[in-house]
Scaffold this active site. Structure first.
Site, PDB file in Angstrom:
ATOM      1  N   GLY A 139     -39.365   0.793  -4.200  1.00 45.02           N
ATOM      2  CA  GLY A 139     -39.735  -0.290  -3.292  1.00 45.02           C
ATOM      3  C   GLY A 139     -39.914   0.185  -1.862  1.00 45.02           C
ATOM      4  O   GLY A 139     -39.843   1.384  -1.574  1.00 45.02           O
ATOM      5  N   GLY A 179     -44.578   5.524  -4.306  1.00 44.64           N
ATOM      6  CA  GLY A 179     -43.278   5.213  -3.706  1.00 44.64           C
ATOM      7  C   GLY A 179     -43.417   4.143  -2.640  1.00 44.64           C
ATOM      8  O   GLY A 179     -43.946   4.408  -1.551  1.00 44.64           O
ATOM      9  N   GLY A 180     -43.024   2.927  -2.974  1.00 44.31           N
ATOM     10  CA  GLY A 180     -42.926   1.870  -1.982  1.00 44.31           C
ATOM     11  C   GLY A 180     -44.230   1.300  -1.487  1.00 44.31           C
ATOM     12  O   GLY A 180     -44.266   0.689  -0.414  1.00 44.31           O
ATOM     13  N   ASN A 236     -40.968   9.939  -8.454  1.00 45.50           N
ATOM     14  CA  ASN A 236     -40.177   8.916  -9.140  1.00 45.50           C
ATOM     15  C   ASN A 236     -39.170   8.296  -8.146  1.00 45.50           C
ATOM     16  O   ASN A 236     -39.388   8.340  -6.936  1.00 45.50           O
ATOM     17  CB  ASN A 236     -39.482   9.542 -10.360  1.00 45.50           C
ATOM     18  CG  ASN A 236     -39.263   8.540 -11.482  1.00 45.50           C
ATOM     19  OD1 ASN A 236     -38.709   7.461 -11.256  1.00 45.50           O
ATOM     20  ND2 ASN A 236     -39.674   8.872 -12.684  1.00 45.50           N
ATOM     21  N   ASN A 238     -43.264  12.572 -17.639  1.00 40.73           N
ATOM     22  CA  ASN A 238     -42.172  12.015 -16.830  1.00 40.73           C
ATOM     23  C   ASN A 238     -41.044  13.047 -16.815  1.00 40.73           C
ATOM     24  O   ASN A 238     -40.205  13.089 -17.708  1.00 40.73           O
ATOM     25  CB  ASN A 238     -41.717  10.671 -17.413  1.00 40.73           C
ATOM     26  CG  ASN A 238     -40.571  10.080 -16.624  1.00 40.73           C
ATOM     27  OD1 ASN A 238     -40.112  10.669 -15.643  1.00 40.73           O
ATOM     28  ND2 ASN A 238     -40.107   8.920 -17.045  1.00 40.73           N
ATOM     29  N   CYS A 257     -37.036  11.104 -14.771  1.00 43.03           N
ATOM     30  CA  CYS A 257     -36.281   9.859 -14.914  1.00 43.03           C
ATOM     31  C   CYS A 257     -34.810  10.101 -14.602  1.00 43.03           C
ATOM     32  O   CYS A 257     -34.151  10.879 -15.293  1.00 43.03           O
ATOM     33  CB  CYS A 257     -36.420   9.282 -16.309  1.00 43.03           C
ATOM     34  SG  CYS A 257     -35.510   7.736 -16.423  1.00 43.03           S
ATOM     35  N   ASN A 311     -33.218   0.540 -10.487  1.00 44.78           N
ATOM     36  CA  ASN A 311     -33.320   0.295 -11.923  1.00 44.78           C
ATOM     37  C   ASN A 311     -32.670   1.424 -12.686  1.00 44.78           C
ATOM     38  O   ASN A 311     -32.678   2.575 -12.261  1.00 44.78           O
ATOM     39  CB  ASN A 311     -34.780   0.088 -12.345  1.00 44.78           C
ATOM     40  CG  ASN A 311     -35.445   1.371 -12.812  1.00 44.78           C
ATOM     41  OD1 ASN A 311     -35.279   1.803 -13.946  1.00 44.78           O
ATOM     42  ND2 ASN A 311     -36.183   2.012 -11.908  1.00 44.78           N
ATOM     43  N   LYS A 316     -45.103  14.407 -13.259  1.00 46.38           N
ATOM     44  CA  LYS A 316     -44.485  13.444 -12.330  1.00 46.38           C
ATOM     45  C   LYS A 316     -43.136  13.971 -11.887  1.00 46.38           C
ATOM     46  O   LYS A 316     -42.231  14.176 -12.695  1.00 46.38           O
ATOM     47  CB  LYS A 316     -44.338  12.074 -12.983  1.00 46.38           C
ATOM     48  CG  LYS A 316     -43.727  11.041 -12.038  1.00 46.38           C
ATOM     49  CD  LYS A 316     -43.767   9.654 -12.628  1.00 46.38           C
ATOM     50  CE  LYS A 316     -43.183   8.628 -11.665  1.00 46.38           C
ATOM     51  NZ  LYS A 316     -43.189   7.284 -12.239  1.00 46.38           N
TER      52      LYS A 316
HETATM   53  C1  LIG Z   1     -38.278  -1.288 -13.718  1.00 45.75           C
HETATM   54  C2  LIG Z   1     -38.807   0.106 -13.546  1.00 45.75           C
HETATM   55  C3  LIG Z   1     -39.100   0.868 -14.668  1.00 45.75           C
HETATM   56  C4  LIG Z   1     -39.598   2.167 -14.517  1.00 45.75           C
HETATM   57  N1  LIG Z   1     -39.907   2.896 -15.630  1.00 45.75           N
HETATM   58  C5  LIG Z   1     -40.469   4.118 -15.495  1.00 45.75           C
HETATM   59  C6  LIG Z   1     -40.896   4.845 -16.632  1.00 45.75           C
HETATM   60  O1  LIG Z   1     -40.799   4.408 -17.775  1.00 45.75           O
HETATM   61  N2  LIG Z   1     -41.455   6.072 -16.422  1.00 45.75           N
HETATM   62  C7  LIG Z   1     -41.618   6.612 -15.170  1.00 45.75           C
HETATM   63  O2  LIG Z   1     -42.157   7.713 -15.040  1.00 45.75           O
HETATM   64  N3  LIG Z   1     -41.228   5.927 -14.068  1.00 45.75           N
HETATM   65  C8  LIG Z   1     -40.672   4.695 -14.212  1.00 45.75           C
HETATM   66  N4  LIG Z   1     -40.310   3.994 -13.099  1.00 45.75           N
HETATM   67  C9  LIG Z   1     -40.552   4.571 -11.757  1.00 45.75           C
HETATM   68  C10 LIG Z   1     -41.900   4.102 -11.211  1.00 45.75           C
HETATM   69  O3  LIG Z   1     -42.963   4.479 -12.038  1.00 45.75           O
HETATM   70  C11 LIG Z   1     -42.125   4.657  -9.782  1.00 45.75           C
HETATM   71  O4  LIG Z   1     -42.171   6.066  -9.854  1.00 45.75           O
HETATM   72  C12 LIG Z   1     -41.039   4.237  -8.803  1.00 45.75           C
HETATM   73  O5  LIG Z   1     -40.645   2.899  -9.036  1.00 45.75           O
HETATM   74  C13 LIG Z   1     -41.454   4.409  -7.333  1.00 45.75           C
HETATM   75  O6  LIG Z   1     -42.550   3.591  -7.026  1.00 45.75           O
HETATM   76  P1  LIG Z   1     -42.388   2.149  -6.315  1.00 45.75           P
HETATM   77  O7  LIG Z   1     -41.518   2.348  -5.119  1.00 45.75           O
HETATM   78  O8  LIG Z   1     -43.784   1.715  -6.000  1.00 45.75           O
HETATM   79  O9  LIG Z   1     -41.729   1.250  -7.334  1.00 45.75           O
HETATM   80  C14 LIG Z   1     -39.800   2.705 -13.225  1.00 45.75           C
HETATM   81  C15 LIG Z   1     -39.523   1.925 -12.098  1.00 45.75           C
HETATM   82  C16 LIG Z   1     -39.042   0.642 -12.239  1.00 45.75           C
HETATM   83  C17 LIG Z   1     -38.769  -0.175 -11.006  1.00 45.75           C
END
Ligand SMILES: Cc1cc2nc3c(=O)[nH]c(=O)nc-3n(C[C@H](O)[C@H](O)[C@H](O)COP(=O)(O)O)c2cc1C
Length: 307
Positions: A220, A246-247, A195, A131, A134, A71, A168
């Site tokens: 993911g 994470g995932g 992140n 955050n 990012c 993303n 984070k």
């Molecule tokens: C569509 C999308 C939007 C996200 N927006 C933010 C955000 O606004 N702030 C943030 O700290 N992380 C954001 N993330 C990161 C997630 O919070 C997370 O740290 C990351 O996706 C890893 O976790 P996962 O593998 O379970 O998705 C975003 C992730 C995705 C997929």
């Protein structure tokens, strides 16, 4: 059968269980599918509110990859001033029945401090997550990959708030242990690891990057072993709680994170695949505790470190 207690306390954040959505991956209001009560969650994590008004990145903002998604949303935001003036915490989140964590971002340590100061009066917040990671906005990633900037961000944010402060982190660093220690020393009450990982997809017909932002952040199942290892390392480096992210796709993934040392977990990309994944993770953790006779989360947190 023993009575299990899944509750977790991180500073002033009291969660009935260790499961919350990852920032930016769940909608609690207009687009919530209504399949379970938000009060079932350990906490409610908001999409990052940026200090400034931001449109976000050019589309496409999302790309599916093997075992994950990229993303490059780029934190579209109404800005912290409008967020406070619009009374969103009171109007949209107070009634949901779970502690609320506001995620904030900004381009400088001073901007982060302003965000924290502006939220400080609110009684509707259980914690603030910074955050610092990012990958899709200007200085976003640097905030937790440059040691001095990271130190200054957490130090300034700490000055701005009495709320529980969670830093984070980015996984895009060589030594996560050193980075989380900087956050702890600068006054963070907990760290979230982590992140997304920088990546890209190329459109072979157009012969150019697929995402409007060129690169994006990978999340993911593909990233779970990578971030799990970082949580394992972070747990050994700090004495404040580590939140694993994470995932996580199922209860077993969350349990691995807790065994690695996580006090709580965040579920992100999995919510796009199965909107019921979080209650399933919560129930699966309870079942694991019952089966293994663990009375509480602390009794199996970090057990994987016993070699
Ligand atoms: C569509 C999308 C939007 C996200 N927006 C933010 C955000 O606004 N702030 C943030 O700290 N992380 C954001 N993330 C990161 C997630 O919070 C997370 O740290 C990351 O996706 C890893 O976790 P996962 O593998 O379970 O998705 C975003 C992730 C995705 C997929």
């Amino acid at each position: 059968m023993i009575k299990t207690d899944t509750s977790v306390v991180i500073g002033n954040l009291h969660m009935k269980n260790p499961v919350m959505p990852a920032s930016g991956t769940y909608d609690y209001n207009e687009n919530n599918p209504g399949l379970f009560s938000m009060s079932d969650l350990g906490a409610i994590m908001l999409k990052t509110v940026h200090h400034d008004i931001r449109p976000g990145n050019k589309s496409p903002r999302i790309a599916e990859t093997s075992a994950g998604m990229l993303n490059a949303v780029g934190i579209p935001s109404i800005g912290i001033h409008a967020f406070i003036e619009g009374k969103y915490l009171e109007k949209k989140y107070r009634s949901l029945g779970a502690p609320v964590i506001v995620s904030v971002s900004g381009g400088t340590p001073e901007a982060l401090r302003t965000c924290c100061e502006m939220l400080d009066d609110s009684e509707d917040i259980a914690a603030i997550e910074l955050n610092l990671s990012c990958p899709n906005v200007g200085t976003g990633l640097q905030l937790s990959s440059d040691k001095k900037l990271l130190h200054d961000c957490v130090t300034e944010a700490r000055k701005g708030t009495r709320h529980t402060l969670i830093a984070k982190h980015s996984p895009n660093v060589t030594n996560i242990a050193k980075m989380v220690k900087i956050s702890e020393d600068a006054g963070a009450d907990a760290v979230t690891v982590a992140n997304t990982y920088m990546g890209m997809v190329i459109d072979i017909k157009a012969k150019k990057p697929f995402l409007g932002n060129k690169q994006g952040g990978l999340s993911g199942p593909a990233i779970k072993p990578l971030t799990l290892y970082k949580v394992f390392q972070a747990y050994e480096a700090v004495s404040i709680p580590v939140i694993g992210c994470g995932g996580i796709m199922c209860a077993e993934d969350a349990i691995e994170y807790i065994l690695a040392g996580a006090s709580a977990v965040q579920v992100g990309a999995a919510n796009f695949v199965d909107p019921m994944v979080m209650p399933k993770v919560i129930r699966g953790i309870e079942a694991y505790m019952e089966k293994n006779q663990f009375p509480d989360i602390a009794s199996f947190r970090g057990l994987a470190h016993q070699m």
